[in-house]
Design an enzyme around this catalytic site. Sequence first.
Site, mmCIF file in Angstrom:
data_model
loop_
_atom_site.group_PDB
_atom_site.id
_atom_site.type_symbol
_atom_site.label_atom_id
_atom_site.label_comp_id
_atom_site.label_asym_id
_atom_site.label_seq_id
_atom_site.Cartn_x
_atom_site.Cartn_y
_atom_site.Cartn_z
ATOM 1 C CG MET A 93 -0.655 -1.872 1.095
ATOM 2 S SD MET A 93 0.050 -0.989 -0.332
ATOM 3 C CE MET A 93 -1.424 -0.716 -1.327
ATOM 4 C CG ASP A 94 -6.579 -0.996 7.187
ATOM 5 O OD1 ASP A 94 -7.100 -0.003 6.637
ATOM 6 O OD2 ASP A 94 -7.102 -1.592 8.137
#
Length: 303
Positions: A93-94
């Site tokens: 989850m960047d």
Amino acid sequence: MPALSLHPSYVFSLRSEPLLPDAPSRLLPSVFIFFTRTSRPLRVSTREPDFTEEYRNGVVNGRVAGAGTPGREDPLPEGLRRESMPRHVAVIMDGNRRWARARGMPVGSGYEAGLRSLRRVVELCCRWGIRVLTVFAFSSDNWVRPKVGFLFLFVRDIRVSLIGDSTKLPKALQELIESVEETTKNNSRLHLVVAVSYSGQYDIVQACQSIALKVKDGHIEPEDINESLIEKELQTNIARLSHPDLLIRTSGELRLSNFFLWQLAYTELFFVESHWPDFGEPDFIEALRCFRQRHRRYGGQDP
């Protein structure tokens, strides 16, 4: 329950009530977790992130995670087939911080928005029959950064597990996480694995150390060491499906960032330009359609 002050840099809250008093019974029970880490002393507040509007819309539209009939799955979107769906999806989850900065917002707002994306993906996994969802919250290398993280989910028939070096978390927080894991351990609709302070390299190292001790104590012989034995010592042995079929990384970065270095040996990779807070159902469908088109050989040759 109100937030617990564990340390100037930590807040953790656990509740088992719905956010709205008129929430339908199908949404119960629920768990709310709110965890914050910052580099500066934190002004402790019992106010929780404001998801009321989105929550109310979700209830009205029947789209809240865990809604629907237990054991039944929704029809799949066009272009997807049940037999070609991944059973285990992993997500890096960047882009939460970049999303917030691009909008001139505090970093914490990016993590709140990222949490909403997590809720959407958890919901979609439940609806479409994905059995394991692993999300990479942050690496053990990221403790040097100011960090704000939220985890908000309905856990109706969802099992929640945490992997990573939990010794860096306050003791009270560790105990509360253990309580959530124990409470949800028999849930079966979706297994949500949250990687916090996780290192793929160290996961392999600790597995080797464990095996070395067993050899030293005479429980196994060196020639007994094989891939299956190593996998049993990895932290992902908690999941029935420990190898992700599909890895999704958001924010346009084309690297693994020390995540699941062993487990991703034959995983299909999908990189998307969207920052995690913008990742929604269309992006997820695109990733799943792309996965369906892949020919998985697992190291073998084309027929």
